[in-house]
Design a protein around this motif. Sequence first.
Motif, PDB file in Angstrom:
ATOM      1  N   LEU A   1      24.807  46.103  -0.577  1.00 26.16           N
ATOM      2  CA  LEU A   1      25.145  47.276   0.236  1.00 26.16           C
ATOM      3  C   LEU A   1      26.356  48.017  -0.334  1.00 26.16           C
ATOM      4  O   LEU A   1      26.368  49.257  -0.407  1.00 26.16           O
ATOM      5  N   ALA A   2      27.373  47.268  -0.753  1.00 30.32           N
ATOM      6  CA  ALA A   2      28.570  47.904  -1.306  1.00 30.32           C
ATOM      7  C   ALA A   2      28.254  48.630  -2.608  1.00 30.32           C
ATOM      8  O   ALA A   2      28.778  49.721  -2.876  1.00 30.32           O
ATOM      9  N   THR A   3      27.382  48.046  -3.431  1.00 28.88           N
ATOM     10  CA  THR A   3      27.011  48.702  -4.686  1.00 28.88           C
ATOM     11  C   THR A   3      26.246  49.987  -4.422  1.00 28.88           C
ATOM     12  O   THR A   3      26.443  50.991  -5.112  1.00 28.88           O
TER      13      THR A   3
ATOM     14  N   LEU B   1      31.382  46.832  -9.355  1.00 27.15           N
ATOM     15  CA  LEU B   1      30.295  46.346  -8.511  1.00 27.15           C
ATOM     16  C   LEU B   1      28.953  46.435  -9.222  1.00 27.15           C
ATOM     17  O   LEU B   1      28.094  45.557  -9.057  1.00 27.15           O
ATOM     18  N   GLY B   2      28.758  47.481 -10.016  1.00 22.91           N
ATOM     19  CA  GLY B   2      27.485  47.641 -10.707  1.00 22.91           C
ATOM     20  C   GLY B   2      27.211  46.528 -11.699  1.00 22.91           C
ATOM     21  O   GLY B   2      26.067  46.073 -11.833  1.00 22.91           O
ATOM     22  N   LEU B   3      28.238  46.057 -12.400  1.00 24.72           N
ATOM     23  CA  LEU B   3      28.045  44.961 -13.347  1.00 24.72           C
ATOM     24  C   LEU B   3      27.630  43.677 -12.640  1.00 24.72           C
ATOM     25  O   LEU B   3      26.694  42.992 -13.064  1.00 24.72           O
ATOM     26  N   VAL B   4      28.322  43.329 -11.557  1.00 24.70           N
ATOM     27  CA  VAL B   4      27.965  42.120 -10.802  1.00 24.70           C
ATOM     28  C   VAL B   4      26.587  42.282 -10.170  1.00 24.70           C
ATOM     29  O   VAL B   4      25.771  41.348 -10.153  1.00 24.70           O
TER      30      VAL B   4
ATOM     31  N   VAL C   1      18.917  56.315  -8.896  1.00 23.79           N
ATOM     32  CA  VAL C   1      18.513  55.950  -7.528  1.00 23.79           C
ATOM     33  C   VAL C   1      17.361  54.955  -7.523  1.00 23.79           C
ATOM     34  O   VAL C   1      17.425  53.930  -6.828  1.00 23.79           O
ATOM     35  N   PRO C   2      16.263  55.168  -8.292  1.00 21.57           N
ATOM     36  CA  PRO C   2      15.202  54.156  -8.296  1.00 21.57           C
ATOM     37  C   PRO C   2      15.665  52.791  -8.783  1.00 21.57           C
ATOM     38  O   PRO C   2      15.222  51.758  -8.265  1.00 21.57           O
ATOM     39  N   ILE C   3      16.560  52.764  -9.771  1.00 22.13           N
ATOM     40  CA  ILE C   3      17.030  51.469 -10.282  1.00 22.13           C
ATOM     41  C   ILE C   3      17.843  50.726  -9.228  1.00 22.13           C
ATOM     42  O   ILE C   3      17.648  49.533  -8.987  1.00 22.13           O
ATOM     43  N   VAL C   4      18.763  51.441  -8.571  1.00 21.65           N
ATOM     44  CA  VAL C   4      19.590  50.796  -7.541  1.00 21.65           C
ATOM     45  C   VAL C   4      18.721  50.295  -6.392  1.00 21.65           C
ATOM     46  O   VAL C   4      18.883  49.165  -5.914  1.00 21.65           O
TER      47      VAL C   4
END
Length: 365
Positions: free
Chosen positions: A29-31, A49-52, A151-154
């Motif tokens: 959620l935070a990412t 956050l994106g790396l984790v 957006v699709p990747i996330v």
Amino acid sequence: MSDGTLRLLLPRFLRRFPADLAAIILLVLATGVATLAPIVSETPLRVVLGLVFALFAPGYAFIAALFPERGPSVQEASTTDSEAGERSIANPNEAEQEAATDAGLTERADPRREGSIDGIERVALSFGLSIAITPLIGLVLNFTPFGIRLVPIVLSIGGFTLLASAIAALRRQELPAEERFRVPYRAWAGTARAELFAPETRLDAVLNVVLVVSLLLAVSSVGYAVLVPKSGESFSELYLLTENESGALVADDYPQNFTVGQSKPVVVGIGNNEHEQVDYSVIAELQRVSIQNNSTTVRESRTLDRFNRTIPANESANWTHDVTPTLTGERLRLTYLLYRGSPPGNPTVENAYRETHLWVNVSSR
């Protein structure tokens, strides 16, 4: 405030989840917020956050779904080995019985625990599987109408991680409480506190100081790399496009023959790779030129239009310019001059930041 009180502050659906899976859900959620929110997405929090999120979370959730039971800890394994050695010395018959058990001749006492993995294996497999799962999700997206975009990747990686976390939580609930995997946060905190603040020897104290300093240096280095990234090469693009029969923009089939007073469209585009927001000015001119000995001289020039565009960093802007010639002649130069900020009083190809042009013919009728 106790851990139980802090847990009550979480939403109900998170309180029902194991603590490690609840942390994974909060990370997802935070990412999503840090990546897609307008203001937060421009901060270094998005990168951290994106790396984790991409390199750990999906693999951890998948492993948690595959192995809901807890594995033997290092302390339990060492205790079991020592007890087995003592039994082999005290009673050879018991050692033979245990060897038969290991060989599969008799039933194991706890097959579920023997088939599980410990914490170190979970962490290692989490990174390894995440590195495999994330590209696979991207490969699937590549064959869908959504494509490989932010957006699709996330949403895809986040959806996979949430689904795997839900399955992992359900599988743990089916096990007896003593068999469920739990992250020993309190044991780790107690061990770390004892090692840092109550070392057994002076050498341990020195090593603790070295460890803390090393961690601080490592975190500082990563933070500096995130907060002060290398800007790389800075440049701007100026280009001309046309719209084909299917409505796509292509760098082909430019208009060449015009009539005075009649308009034809050309798509003008600017790509901002300056790593900062830039205010651009564009001047469109129709020029009569002569070329001698590789030297171009502008004999007559008419300004057709002026444009001002503010483009954010690392973004592009396209717009349609209806070219309406006011000069007649063969092989006239339709020139677009790009400037950062306001243009000079006498704009030319030589003082422009970027320039592009088309050769056109203009007839009187």
